[in-house]
Every structure is written in C-alpha cells, then in structure tokens.
Enzyme design. Sequence first.
Site, short mmCIF file in Angstrom:
data_model
loop_
_atom_site.label_atom_id
_atom_site.label_comp_id
_atom_site.label_asym_id
_atom_site.label_seq_id
_atom_site.Cartn_x
_atom_site.Cartn_y
_atom_site.Cartn_z
N SER A 228 0.82 -1.21 0.00
CA SER A 228 0.00 0.00 0.00
C SER A 228 0.85 1.26 0.00
CB SER A 228 -0.93 0.01 1.22
OG SER A 228 -0.16 -0.10 2.42
N HIS B 177 -2.81 -3.38 -5.48
CA HIS B 177 -3.20 -2.98 -4.12
C HIS B 177 -4.69 -3.25 -3.91
CE1 HIS B 177 -3.87 0.44 -0.99
NE2 HIS B 177 -3.76 -0.75 -0.42
N GLU C 201 -6.05 -0.97 -6.92
CA GLU C 201 -5.11 -0.03 -7.52
C GLU C 201 -4.04 -0.84 -8.24
OE1 GLU C 201 -4.41 4.14 -5.29
OE2 GLU C 201 -3.94 2.40 -4.07
N ASN D 158 -4.34 6.03 -0.77
CA ASN D 158 -3.69 6.31 0.51
C ASN D 158 -2.99 7.66 0.53
OD1 ASN D 158 -4.53 4.10 1.95
ND2 ASN D 158 -2.76 2.85 1.44
#
Length: 283
Positions: free
Chosen positions: A119, A140, A152, A190
């Site tokens: 991540s 991800h 992702e 994130n």
Amino acid sequence: MHLQTIGVIGAGTMGNGIAQVCALAGFEVTLLDISASALEKALANVAKNLDRQIAKQTLSQAQKHLALDKIRTSTDYASLADAQLVIEAATENLELKLRLLQQVATQVSSDCVIASNTSSLSITQLAAGVSHPERFIGLHFFNPVPVMGLIEVIRGLQTHDATHAMALEMARRLGKTAITAGNRPGFVVNRILVPMINEAILVFQEGLASAEDIDAGMRLGCNQPIGPLALADLIGLDTLLAILEAFYEGFNDSKYRPAPLLKEMVAAGYLGRKSGRGFHAYG
C-alpha cells in the site's frame, strides 16, 4: 497467456481475502505461508466468510465448496512452479517483501507475472530486486478484500504493457474496478486518505473534540461511511504509522510527519481493533 493459476504469498487478512476472491472467480489458487497453522486459520476464515455470503443469499453451498476446492495450501515455494501470477501479500516491510519476492522469482517461470499488494512501498524498487523486472506490478487490494470493489494497479518504471494488461484483465475477472496509478508513495487512495486520518489524530491530540465527535462529524458532515479514527483502528495503527513514515521519507515533506500521539499509541500496543483498543475500545 490465459491466466488460470494464481499464487498468493501470506495467509493473513489480505492474503486469505485475495485467495477467496480469486477462487470464487474460478482461478486455481496456491496459498503459501511459512506457518501451517496460519494456513489452517486462513482456510477457516475463508469458509466463515463464504458462510456469511450464503446467509445473505449471495452465494450457494455448491459455490462455496467449489471455491474451497480451488484453494490449495503450501509452505513450500516450489508449489508456485505452475503459477502464471503470484501476488505477495506479506507485512508492509521492504526487506521482508524483497526477500519473499526473490524466493518467488527463483521458483516461477520467467514469464510469470509477480505482483505486490503493497500500500506504500515503491513498485520500481521492489521490481529491481527480482529477475525480469518488466513482469512486476503493484496490485493494491483493499480491506476487506471480498467486500471492497477497488484494486489499484501500480506500474513501476520497468513494468511492460503486457504485464499491465494482464493485471487489468485479472481485476475484471474478479469483478473489481481497477484504477491505474504511477509509482509514488501511497499511490492514489492512501496518498489522499492517510494524511486525512493523520490530521484527525492531530485534532484529537489537541483536545479539539472527542474521538466519537470527530468520527460523527466526518460521517454526518462529509457522508463518509466510517469516521477517520474508527478507520484508523480498522486499518491498524501500526500499519498507518508505517505508511506515514514511508510518505515522510519518500517525499521528504514535513506535511506527512506522523502525529506524535499515533507513535505513542503504537509504542503502547494500542493498535486498534486487532489489539482491542485504539481510538475506540473493542470488546
């Protein structure tokens, strides 16, 4: 190459979730971990999650048994020899991931796509640690994997178009939506989410509002399904701290500096839901 067989490294929450959705989509899955007991626990968790879907009438008993039959477990990297895609889903630690990925690369064919579920770590840096880095990519997944609809897909500097195309096709077959991101710390989601959570921790640290009120404010004022401090507890405060530290180092920018209270809570072992205590208490 028609993708049929997927290896998953790591039988924790993310690994068993990835194995579950891959098996449900009809892929043959090899779930690998160093611990036989972790593998047993992972299969039990997958069965429990599938039972929840049966209770909600979104899955049949036959589909459950078919999915479980698709998952084989192993503690031996040699079991990955026939995999066409291997997804590493180990703890967010650069040295650990590099070591595991290098072991994978020695066991799989040169055209097997290798992916990391990181991540926050650099896909370019991870790719540089394996042979044929053009077949390396970031995938991800989000927690809980069976519920969250997003993947992702992160391209490193070396990633070939064919590798990217396979990742997109896999996401489609899993029934997930894929977004493609470049290789920067935190990628897209994130990069936006974690600083917001850190700011919520700073607000709480200042005594501006209670944890309950901060979460209620963001749920009801911004229509978020879960408040930022409750989300921090769900993610795990140790994981959150690791991501922020990677941002801070990767961007060399003080705006990503972790809140002192976050560091202190991790040092105390208050890690959120998994430890029973974080910004909220869990029985």
